[in-house]
Design a protein around this motif. Structure first.
Motif, PDB file in Angstrom:
ATOM      1  N   ALA A  20       0.852  -1.198   0.000  1.00 12.27           N
ATOM      2  CA  ALA A  20       0.000   0.000   0.000  1.00 12.27           C
ATOM      3  C   ALA A  20       0.885   1.245   0.000  1.00 12.27           C
ATOM      4  O   ALA A  20       1.489   1.574   1.029  1.00 12.27           O
ATOM      5  CB  ALA A  20      -0.917  -0.014   1.215  1.00 12.27           C
ATOM      6  N   PRO A  21       1.007   1.949  -1.136  1.00 16.45           N
ATOM      7  CA  PRO A  21       1.931   3.087  -1.227  1.00 16.45           C
ATOM      8  C   PRO A  21       1.678   4.196  -0.203  1.00 16.45           C
ATOM      9  O   PRO A  21       2.630   4.767   0.339  1.00 16.45           O
ATOM     10  CB  PRO A  21       1.736   3.606  -2.650  1.00 16.45           C
ATOM     11  N   ALA A  22       0.415   4.503   0.082  1.00 15.07           N
ATOM     12  CA  ALA A  22       0.132   5.576   1.048  1.00 15.07           C
ATOM     13  C   ALA A  22       0.613   5.188   2.442  1.00 15.07           C
ATOM     14  O   ALA A  22       1.055   6.048   3.209  1.00 15.07           O
ATOM     15  CB  ALA A  22      -1.362   5.894   1.067  1.00 15.07           C
ATOM     16  N   LEU A  23       0.546   3.895   2.764  1.00 14.00           N
ATOM     17  CA  LEU A  23       1.019   3.433   4.071  1.00 14.00           C
ATOM     18  C   LEU A  23       2.540   3.380   4.121  1.00 14.00           C
ATOM     19  O   LEU A  23       3.155   3.862   5.084  1.00 14.00           O
ATOM     20  CB  LEU A  23       0.433   2.055   4.412  1.00 14.00           C
ATOM     21  N   THR A  24       3.165   2.842   3.081  1.00 14.72           N
ATOM     22  CA  THR A  24       4.627   2.734   3.100  1.00 14.72           C
ATOM     23  C   THR A  24       5.312   4.095   2.943  1.00 14.72           C
ATOM     24  O   THR A  24       6.503   4.203   3.200  1.00 14.72           O
ATOM     25  CB  THR A  24       5.139   1.737   2.040  1.00 14.72           C
ATOM     26  N   ALA A  25       4.543   5.124   2.588  1.00 18.52           N
ATOM     27  CA  ALA A  25       5.088   6.483   2.622  1.00 18.52           C
ATOM     28  C   ALA A  25       5.249   6.951   4.072  1.00 18.52           C
ATOM     29  O   ALA A  25       6.093   7.795   4.368  1.00 18.52           O
ATOM     30  CB  ALA A  25       4.171   7.437   1.863  1.00 18.52           C
ATOM     31  N   GLU A  77      -4.229   4.871   7.650  1.00 17.88           N
ATOM     32  CA  GLU A  77      -3.762   4.269   6.394  1.00 17.88           C
ATOM     33  C   GLU A  77      -3.828   2.742   6.441  1.00 17.88           C
ATOM     34  O   GLU A  77      -4.041   2.100   5.413  1.00 17.88           O
ATOM     35  CB  GLU A  77      -2.361   4.755   6.045  1.00 17.88           C
ATOM     36  N   VAL A  78      -3.647   2.142   7.620  1.00 18.80           N
ATOM     37  CA  VAL A  78      -3.843   0.690   7.761  1.00 18.80           C
ATOM     38  C   VAL A  78      -5.293   0.358   7.412  1.00 18.80           C
ATOM     39  O   VAL A  78      -5.557  -0.561   6.629  1.00 18.80           O
ATOM     40  CB  VAL A  78      -3.488   0.207   9.185  1.00 18.80           C
ATOM     41  N   ARG A  79      -6.236   1.089   7.973  1.00 20.29           N
ATOM     42  CA  ARG A  79      -7.656   0.851   7.676  1.00 20.29           C
ATOM     43  C   ARG A  79      -7.934   1.017   6.182  1.00 20.29           C
ATOM     44  O   ARG A  79      -8.667   0.225   5.592  1.00 20.29           O
ATOM     45  CB  ARG A  79      -8.542   1.797   8.487  1.00 20.29           C
ATOM     46  N   ASN A  80      -7.362   2.052   5.564  1.00 25.74           N
ATOM     47  CA  ASN A  80      -7.568   2.275   4.133  1.00 25.74           C
ATOM     48  C   ASN A  80      -6.977   1.159   3.279  1.00 25.74           C
ATOM     49  O   ASN A  80      -7.490   0.860   2.206  1.00 25.74           O
ATOM     50  CB  ASN A  80      -6.954   3.609   3.706  1.00 25.74           C
ATOM     51  N   ALA A  81      -5.883   0.558   3.740  1.00 26.71           N
ATOM     52  CA  ALA A  81      -5.199  -0.479   2.958  1.00 26.71           C
ATOM     53  C   ALA A  81      -5.892  -1.835   3.025  1.00 26.71           C
ATOM     54  O   ALA A  81      -5.664  -2.692   2.170  1.00 26.71           O
ATOM     55  CB  ALA A  81      -3.753  -0.626   3.444  1.00 26.71           C
ATOM     56  N   LEU A  82      -6.731  -2.032   4.038  1.00 26.71           N
ATOM     57  CA  LEU A  82      -7.355  -3.346   4.228  1.00 26.71           C
ATOM     58  C   LEU A  82      -8.787  -3.338   3.706  1.00 26.71           C
ATOM     59  O   LEU A  82      -9.666  -2.721   4.296  1.00 26.71           O
ATOM     60  CB  LEU A  82      -7.331  -3.728   5.709  1.00 26.71           C
ATOM     61  N   PRO A  83      -9.026  -4.048   2.598  1.00 29.17           N
ATOM     62  CA  PRO A  83     -10.368  -4.102   2.019  1.00 29.17           C
ATOM     63  C   PRO A  83     -11.237  -5.120   2.752  1.00 29.17           C
ATOM     64  O   PRO A  83     -10.759  -5.850   3.622  1.00 29.17           O
ATOM     65  CB  PRO A  83     -10.088  -4.573   0.596  1.00 29.17           C
TER      66      PRO A  83
END
Length: 139
Positions: A18-23, A86-92
């Motif tokens: 997840a690019p937004a998280l790894t940023a 961002e964790v919540r956003n990355a997990l569908p």
């Protein structure tokens, strides 16, 4: 493979891609570990509970609860909360879990912000999955 391990691998793979998280958190800082972290920011995986939901001759269903610990070195909670978001956003609601089918869905149940005595930022994101392992019937 145990259902909690299979779920943890699926979550880990999703988070590190997840690019937004790894940023916010380097991918190598997202890992299974049981102690207070040494590298910040980071996400610690591994706390899990497996509850049997039912079993038949051909299937075994479980509910898996898992906590993801988001840590920052600063005393403020805003950075840790941003990582948790961002964790919540990355997990569908759908995850590919090797050896298991989701029975129902995968949920991010919520998060808790904790005060740490050493002024680290610490947020726990809790997830839940209903999973079924399909086994072959023995004749």
């Amino acid at each position: 493979m145990a259902p909690d391990i299979a779920l943890q691998i699926a979550i880990h793979d999703r988070l590190i891609s997840a690019p937004a998280l790894t940023a916010l958190v380097p991918a190598e800082h997202i890992k299974d570990a049981g102690s207070r972290p040494e590298n910040f920011p980071c996400i610690r995986l591994g706390d899990a509970q497996v509850v049997r939901e039912g079993e038949t001759r051909t299937t075994r269903s479980v509910r898996v609860y898992m906590d993801l610990h988001c840590w920052t070195e600063e005393g403020g909670m805003m950075d840790a909360r941003a990582i948790a978001d961002e964790v919540r956003n990355a997990l569908p609601s759908e995850l590919e879990i090797v050896g298991y089918d989701l029975w129902g869905n995968f949920w991010v149940n919520g998060s808790r912000t904790l005060r740490d005595p050493k002024d680290y930022g610490h947020v726990i994101v809790s997830v839940e999955a209903m999973m079924t392992e399909v086994r072959h019937a023995h004749g």
